[in-house]
Design a protein around this motif. Sequence first.
Motif, PDB file in Angstrom:
ATOM      1  N   THR A   1      -5.471   3.465   7.983  1.00 22.57           N
ATOM      2  CA  THR A   1      -4.796   4.268   6.968  1.00 22.57           C
ATOM      3  C   THR A   1      -3.321   3.870   6.851  1.00 22.57           C
ATOM      4  OG1 THR A   1      -4.500   6.539   6.179  1.00 22.57           O
ATOM      5  CG2 THR A   1      -4.152   6.147   8.526  1.00 22.57           C
ATOM      6  N   PHE A   2      -2.601   4.532   5.952  1.00 22.96           N
ATOM      7  CA  PHE A   2      -1.162   4.335   5.715  1.00 22.96           C
ATOM      8  C   PHE A   2      -0.837   2.983   5.080  1.00 22.96           C
ATOM      9  CE2 PHE A   2      -1.119   6.955   9.811  1.00 22.96           C
ATOM     10  CZ  PHE A   2      -1.174   8.150   9.126  1.00 22.96           C
ATOM     11  N   GLY A   3      -1.812   2.340   4.448  1.00 20.78           N
ATOM     12  CA  GLY A   3      -1.550   1.053   3.807  1.00 20.78           C
ATOM     13  C   GLY A   3      -1.179   1.200   2.341  1.00 20.78           C
ATOM     14  N   ASN A   4      -0.044   0.633   1.943  1.00 21.14           N
ATOM     15  CA  ASN A   4       0.451   0.633   0.563  1.00 21.14           C
ATOM     16  C   ASN A   4       0.608   2.059   0.027  1.00 21.14           C
ATOM     17  OD1 ASN A   4       0.952   0.260  -2.227  1.00 21.14           O
ATOM     18  ND2 ASN A   4      -0.052  -1.744  -2.171  1.00 21.14           N
ATOM     19  N   HIS A   5       1.631   2.741   0.512  1.00 22.85           N
ATOM     20  CA  HIS A   5       1.858   4.132   0.113  1.00 22.85           C
ATOM     21  C   HIS A   5       2.043   4.317  -1.397  1.00 22.85           C
ATOM     22  CE1 HIS A   5       1.770   6.393   3.804  1.00 22.85           C
ATOM     23  NE2 HIS A   5       2.577   5.530   4.416  1.00 22.85           N
ATOM     24  N   PRO A   6       2.753   3.429  -2.106  1.00 27.17           N
ATOM     25  CA  PRO A   6       2.870   3.650  -3.549  1.00 27.17           C
ATOM     26  C   PRO A   6       1.516   3.728  -4.243  1.00 27.17           C
ATOM     27  CG  PRO A   6       4.483   2.045  -2.838  1.00 27.17           C
ATOM     28  CD  PRO A   6       3.569   2.274  -1.665  1.00 27.17           C
ATOM     29  N   LEU A   7       0.581   2.901  -3.802  1.00 27.10           N
ATOM     30  CA  LEU A   7      -0.766   2.941  -4.369  1.00 27.10           C
ATOM     31  C   LEU A   7      -1.526   4.162  -3.878  1.00 27.10           C
ATOM     32  CD1 LEU A   7      -2.985   1.646  -6.055  1.00 27.10           C
ATOM     33  CD2 LEU A   7      -3.526   0.170  -4.085  1.00 27.10           C
ATOM     34  N   ARG A   8      -1.395   4.493  -2.604  1.00 27.40           N
ATOM     35  CA  ARG A   8      -2.090   5.655  -2.043  1.00 27.40           C
ATOM     36  C   ARG A   8      -1.726   6.943  -2.775  1.00 27.40           C
ATOM     37  NH1 ARG A   8      -3.873   6.415   3.155  1.00 27.40           N
ATOM     38  NH2 ARG A   8      -2.365   8.074   3.538  1.00 27.40           N
ATOM     39  N   LEU A   9      -0.480   7.040  -3.229  1.00 24.95           N
ATOM     40  CA  LEU A   9      -0.053   8.252  -3.929  1.00 24.95           C
ATOM     41  C   LEU A   9      -0.767   8.438  -5.263  1.00 24.95           C
ATOM     42  CD1 LEU A   9       3.793   8.190  -3.221  1.00 24.95           C
ATOM     43  CD2 LEU A   9       2.123   9.816  -2.299  1.00 24.95           C
ATOM     44  N   THR A  10      -1.437   7.416  -5.752  1.00 21.45           N
ATOM     45  CA  THR A  10      -2.165   7.507  -7.019  1.00 21.45           C
ATOM     46  C   THR A  10      -3.660   7.735  -6.818  1.00 21.45           C
ATOM     47  OG1 THR A  10      -2.703   5.136  -7.250  1.00 21.45           O
ATOM     48  CG2 THR A  10      -0.511   5.861  -7.975  1.00 21.45           C
ATOM     49  N   LEU A  11      -4.132   7.752  -5.557  1.00 24.35           N
ATOM     50  CA  LEU A  11      -5.565   7.772  -5.286  1.00 24.35           C
ATOM     51  C   LEU A  11      -5.981   9.080  -4.618  1.00 24.35           C
ATOM     52  CD1 LEU A  11      -5.874   4.138  -3.851  1.00 24.35           C
ATOM     53  CD2 LEU A  11      -6.305   4.889  -6.206  1.00 24.35           C
ATOM     54  N   PRO A  12      -6.810   9.888  -5.283  1.00 26.54           N
ATOM     55  CA  PRO A  12      -7.286  11.113  -4.646  1.00 26.54           C
ATOM     56  C   PRO A  12      -8.199  10.793  -3.466  1.00 26.54           C
ATOM     57  CG  PRO A  12      -8.501  10.708  -6.660  1.00 26.54           C
ATOM     58  CD  PRO A  12      -7.399   9.691  -6.625  1.00 26.54           C
ATOM     59  N   CYS A  13      -8.224  11.659  -2.476  1.00 28.96           N
ATOM     60  CA  CYS A  13      -9.096  11.473  -1.328  1.00 28.96           C
ATOM     61  C   CYS A  13      -9.284  12.821  -0.645  1.00 28.96           C
ATOM     62  CB  CYS A  13      -8.513  10.436  -0.351  1.00 28.96           C
ATOM     63  SG  CYS A  13      -7.007  10.971   0.504  1.00 28.96           S
ATOM     64  N   VAL A  14     -10.089  12.848   0.408  1.00 33.25           N
ATOM     65  CA  VAL A  14     -10.277  14.087   1.169  1.00 33.25           C
ATOM     66  C   VAL A  14      -9.653  13.968   2.554  1.00 33.25           C
ATOM     67  CG1 VAL A  14     -12.355  14.752  -0.083  1.00 33.25           C
ATOM     68  CG2 VAL A  14     -12.566  13.354   1.987  1.00 33.25           C
ATOM     69  N   GLY A  15      -8.872  12.917   2.788  1.00 37.80           N
ATOM     70  CA  GLY A  15      -8.212  12.724   4.064  1.00 37.80           C
ATOM     71  C   GLY A  15      -6.763  13.169   4.033  1.00 37.80           C
ATOM     72  N   SER A  16      -6.004  12.720   5.033  1.00 37.86           N
ATOM     73  CA  SER A  16      -4.617  13.136   5.155  1.00 37.86           C
ATOM     74  C   SER A  16      -3.767  12.676   3.973  1.00 37.86           C
ATOM     75  CB  SER A  16      -4.022  12.589   6.455  1.00 37.86           C
ATOM     76  OG  SER A  16      -3.969  11.167   6.432  1.00 37.86           O
ATOM     77  N   GLY A  17      -4.184  11.597   3.326  1.00 39.93           N
ATOM     78  CA  GLY A  17      -3.437  11.101   2.179  1.00 39.93           C
ATOM     79  C   GLY A  17      -3.331  12.117   1.061  1.00 39.93           C
ATOM     80  N   GLU A  18      -4.297  13.019   0.954  1.00 43.10           N
ATOM     81  CA  GLU A  18      -4.244  14.030  -0.101  1.00 43.10           C
ATOM     82  C   GLU A  18      -3.126  15.023   0.166  1.00 43.10           C
ATOM     83  OE1 GLU A  18      -5.235  15.317  -3.815  1.00 43.10           O
ATOM     84  OE2 GLU A  18      -5.910  13.515  -2.756  1.00 43.10           O
ATOM     85  N   SER A  19      -2.872  15.341   1.432  1.00 40.53           N
ATOM     86  CA  SER A  19      -1.754  16.216   1.763  1.00 40.53           C
ATOM     87  C   SER A  19      -0.432  15.583   1.360  1.00 40.53           C
ATOM     88  CB  SER A  19      -1.741  16.512   3.267  1.00 40.53           C
ATOM     89  OG  SER A  19      -2.850  17.292   3.635  1.00 40.53           O
ATOM     90  N   VAL A  20      -0.308  14.269   1.584  1.00 39.31           N
ATOM     91  CA  VAL A  20       0.911  13.571   1.217  1.00 39.31           C
ATOM     92  C   VAL A  20       1.058  13.529  -0.298  1.00 39.31           C
ATOM     93  CG1 VAL A  20       2.183  11.401   1.387  1.00 39.31           C
ATOM     94  CG2 VAL A  20       0.864  12.230   3.347  1.00 39.31           C
ATOM     95  N   ARG A  21      -0.058  13.290  -1.014  1.00 40.07           N
ATOM     96  CA  ARG A  21      -0.027  13.291  -2.486  1.00 40.07           C
ATOM     97  C   ARG A  21       0.433  14.651  -3.014  1.00 40.07           C
ATOM     98  NH1 ARG A  21      -3.104  11.084  -6.222  1.00 40.07           N
ATOM     99  NH2 ARG A  21      -4.440  12.921  -6.410  1.00 40.07           N
ATOM    100  N   THR A  22      -0.093  15.721  -2.443  1.00 38.07           N
ATOM    101  CA  THR A  22       0.273  17.065  -2.878  1.00 38.07           C
ATOM    102  C   THR A  22       1.751  17.346  -2.588  1.00 38.07           C
ATOM    103  OG1 THR A  22      -1.988  17.849  -2.490  1.00 38.07           O
ATOM    104  CG2 THR A  22      -0.248  19.521  -2.594  1.00 38.07           C
ATOM    105  N   TYR A  23       2.194  16.954  -1.418  1.00 38.77           N
ATOM    106  CA  TYR A  23       3.594  17.152  -1.043  1.00 38.77           C
ATOM    107  C   TYR A  23       4.514  16.375  -1.979  1.00 38.77           C
ATOM    108  CZ  TYR A  23       7.771  17.195   1.955  1.00 38.77           C
ATOM    109  OH  TYR A  23       9.044  17.353   2.448  1.00 38.77           O
ATOM    110  N   HIS A  24       4.109  15.177  -2.345  1.00 39.20           N
ATOM    111  CA  HIS A  24       4.928  14.317  -3.204  1.00 39.20           C
ATOM    112  C   HIS A  24       5.180  14.953  -4.572  1.00 39.20           C
ATOM    113  CE1 HIS A  24       5.067  10.957  -6.265  1.00 39.20           C
ATOM    114  NE2 HIS A  24       6.137  10.703  -5.550  1.00 39.20           N
TER     115      HIS A  24
END
Length: 332
Positions: A220-243
């Motif tokens: 995980t944690f690869g290419n954050h700018p791209l991750r912020l555009t991708l919905p998921c059910v993992g921890s990345g979704e918390s970061v997207r919501t916070y952003h």
Amino acid sequence: MASFAHDFPFDPAYGRTLDDLLRIPAPDDAPDDFDAFWRARYEEARRVATEPELGPLEEERDGVRIHGVTFTSVGGVRLGGWVVLPAEGAAEAEYGFVIGHGYGGRQEPGPDVPLPLPRSAAILPCVRGMGTRGLRAGIPDVSSGHVLHGIASRDTYVLGDCVADLWCAASALHELVPETARTENGPRLGLLGESFGGGLGALALPWDDRFAAAQLTVPTFGNHPLRLTLPCVGSGESVRTYHRTHPEVTEVLPYFDAATAASRVKRPTLVAAALFDPSVPPPGQFAVYNALAGERELQVLDAGHFEHPGTAAATKELGAARSRFFGAHLGR
């Protein structure tokens, strides 16, 4: 492009084919002081007196003995986990492993034993805030909260300390089992990490020459700018919501980008990346692999974080690849 029947409100393959995924780079906005930031964190961790304490024997199986362990990490934080030793004793160890865990934490050594190579010792730490032996007051113990802890600043973000926990775990293992340290033929230590542990592993690797080789599974944690555009059910979704309400977090995230770190990794690394993954979007996983600067090997998985009819066979195949890979690269 992998496809499975599912009920997620998004496509866990994100519309990408394997060819598409193999073209995803690390982000191009790495901070100018990215390297200096991480080298300073590493030097701080190496100054820690880890004072490891081996607990009594908890389990014996697969030719190894499993003990509890505690050690000190940065900030004076005392953490726990497990140490795995050859049944014949620590003096019989020829190789060592630091094994990170996923964002579900670690309640027991579980499937990380047996180890990738015989005649090996390993430390399986619980990083701060996670697992029964890493719990800390004030740090959330579930991924959705943990991944946001201290995120307002690069200096307080919990991920930086979690990476340091892996470095301190390596120091503790070397103190407990000196045979796992560098020899005339080079370092004898391998790093393994899956999901959360894979992302931490990528961030840890470039700065620590005690590791001879590494294997990262669905990192995980690869290419954050791209991750912020991708919905998921993992921890990345918390970061997207916070952003959405804290856009300034984009000033912090680049320091914790596993793909940016991978572009500094020169040692042999095996990456197992999935074509379909609802928790860790595959584009981020492949960004880590694509960015690696040294010898690299890719094991393509049909799916990650998702049970399917081929899961058992894929796990067995990856285990065989892992053993072959470390057999070729540790201490050579």
